[in-house]
Design a protein around this motif. Structure first.
Motif, short mmCIF file in Angstrom:
data_model
loop_
_atom_site.label_atom_id
_atom_site.label_comp_id
_atom_site.label_asym_id
_atom_site.label_seq_id
_atom_site.Cartn_x
_atom_site.Cartn_y
_atom_site.Cartn_z
N PHE A 201 -3.29 9.20 -15.28
CA PHE A 201 -2.75 8.68 -14.03
C PHE A 201 -2.14 9.81 -13.23
O PHE A 201 -1.50 10.70 -13.77
CB PHE A 201 -1.66 7.63 -14.30
CG PHE A 201 -0.99 7.15 -13.05
CD1 PHE A 201 -1.59 6.17 -12.27
CD2 PHE A 201 0.21 7.69 -12.63
CE1 PHE A 201 -0.99 5.74 -11.09
CE2 PHE A 201 0.82 7.25 -11.45
CZ PHE A 201 0.21 6.28 -10.69
N ALA A 202 -2.34 9.75 -11.92
CA ALA A 202 -1.66 10.65 -10.98
C ALA A 202 -1.38 9.83 -9.72
O ALA A 202 -2.29 9.21 -9.16
CB ALA A 202 -2.52 11.87 -10.66
N GLY A 203 -0.13 9.78 -9.31
CA GLY A 203 0.24 9.00 -8.13
C GLY A 203 1.74 8.82 -8.06
O GLY A 203 2.50 9.55 -8.67
N ALA B 42 2.78 3.68 -10.86
CA ALA B 42 2.92 4.00 -12.28
C ALA B 42 3.70 2.90 -13.01
O ALA B 42 3.37 2.54 -14.13
CB ALA B 42 3.61 5.35 -12.47
N ILE B 43 4.72 2.34 -12.34
CA ILE B 43 5.50 1.25 -12.93
C ILE B 43 4.59 0.06 -13.19
O ILE B 43 4.67 -0.58 -14.24
CB ILE B 43 6.68 0.86 -12.01
CG1 ILE B 43 7.73 1.97 -12.00
CG2 ILE B 43 7.29 -0.47 -12.45
CD1 ILE B 43 8.76 1.81 -10.90
N GLU B 44 3.74 -0.25 -12.23
CA GLU B 44 2.82 -1.39 -12.38
C GLU B 44 1.82 -1.16 -13.51
O GLU B 44 1.54 -2.07 -14.29
CB GLU B 44 2.06 -1.63 -11.07
CG GLU B 44 2.92 -2.14 -9.95
CD GLU B 44 3.45 -3.54 -10.22
OE1 GLU B 44 2.70 -4.38 -10.76
OE2 GLU B 44 4.63 -3.77 -9.90
N ARG B 45 1.28 0.04 -13.59
CA ARG B 45 0.20 0.30 -14.55
C ARG B 45 0.68 0.76 -15.92
O ARG B 45 0.04 0.50 -16.92
CB ARG B 45 -0.75 1.33 -13.96
CG ARG B 45 -1.46 0.78 -12.73
CD ARG B 45 -2.42 1.74 -12.11
NE ARG B 45 -3.45 2.16 -13.06
CZ ARG B 45 -4.27 3.18 -12.85
NH1 ARG B 45 -4.20 3.86 -11.71
NH2 ARG B 45 -5.16 3.51 -13.74
N PHE B 46 1.82 1.49 -15.97
CA PHE B 46 2.31 2.07 -17.22
C PHE B 46 3.83 1.89 -17.32
O PHE B 46 4.57 2.88 -17.37
CB PHE B 46 1.97 3.56 -17.28
CG PHE B 46 0.51 3.86 -17.15
CD1 PHE B 46 -0.32 3.82 -18.27
CD2 PHE B 46 -0.05 4.18 -15.92
CE1 PHE B 46 -1.67 4.10 -18.15
CE2 PHE B 46 -1.40 4.45 -15.80
CZ PHE B 46 -2.22 4.41 -16.91
N GLN C 35 6.24 12.27 -7.43
CA GLN C 35 4.86 12.10 -7.88
C GLN C 35 4.83 12.12 -9.41
O GLN C 35 5.59 12.84 -10.04
CB GLN C 35 3.96 13.22 -7.34
CG GLN C 35 3.75 13.15 -5.84
CD GLN C 35 3.02 11.87 -5.47
OE1 GLN C 35 1.92 11.62 -5.91
NE2 GLN C 35 3.68 11.05 -4.65
N VAL C 36 3.97 11.32 -9.98
CA VAL C 36 3.88 11.16 -11.43
C VAL C 36 2.49 11.56 -11.89
O VAL C 36 1.50 11.21 -11.25
CB VAL C 36 4.12 9.67 -11.82
CG1 VAL C 36 3.97 9.48 -13.32
CG2 VAL C 36 5.46 9.20 -11.33
N GLU C 37 2.43 12.27 -12.99
CA GLU C 37 1.15 12.54 -13.65
C GLU C 37 1.36 12.23 -15.13
O GLU C 37 2.24 12.81 -15.77
CB GLU C 37 0.74 13.99 -13.46
CG GLU C 37 -0.63 14.29 -14.04
CD GLU C 37 -1.08 15.70 -13.74
OE1 GLU C 37 -1.06 16.53 -14.67
OE2 GLU C 37 -1.44 15.96 -12.59
#
Length: 135
Positions: A17-19, A24-28, A75-77
């Motif tokens: 994931f990158a975004g 990220a909260i929704e997906r992970f 940003q999160v990776e």
């Protein structure tokens, strides 16, 4: 995600994931506490403009707006690495004043190897601080 489940140490790191933190909260949801914590810590102070620092426990509309904007800046990776022994966080902060890079690694929890041993310590400390303020 099939590639993630079949990941072997010899495959090397895989970016899953990158975004932004909101996605990220929704997906992970179990993997973004550090990113959301950084957004919270860098939201600024109500009435002081955008900046680093802030008032712990602020919950007014201005504070919520500062947090919303900070979530857009962070940003999160997320990277999966079957060869990794520790959970690794790399933080890069840039701005007009300069650049800061911070890396930390934590050992897995002996009770739950899917999470960091530091997570339980952090939660415990936070609960103690809240109870001390109330009592």
């Amino acid at each position: 995600m099939d590639r993630l489940h079949g990941l072997r140490p010899e495959d090397g790191p895989l970016t899953v994931f990158a975004g932004g933190p909101a996605e990220a909260i929704e997906r992970f949801p179990a993997n973004v506490n550090v990113a959301v914590g950084l957004a919270w810590a860098t939201r600024g102070r109500p009435g002081a403009g955008v900046g680093v620092g802030g008032v712990v426990g602020g919950d007014g509309p201005e504070d919520a707006e500062l947090l919303r904007r900070s979530l857009e800046r962070v940003q999160v990776e997320l990277v999966a690495d079957a060869a990794a022994v520790r959970s690794r966080h790399e933080i890069l902060a840039t701005g007009p004043a300069g650049r800061i890079e911070l890396t930390f690694e934590s050992a897995p929890s002996p009770e739950n190897p899917k999470t960091s041993g530091m997570t339980a310590l952090s939660v415990t400390r936070t609960i103690r601080e809240v109870l001390a303020r109330r009592g």
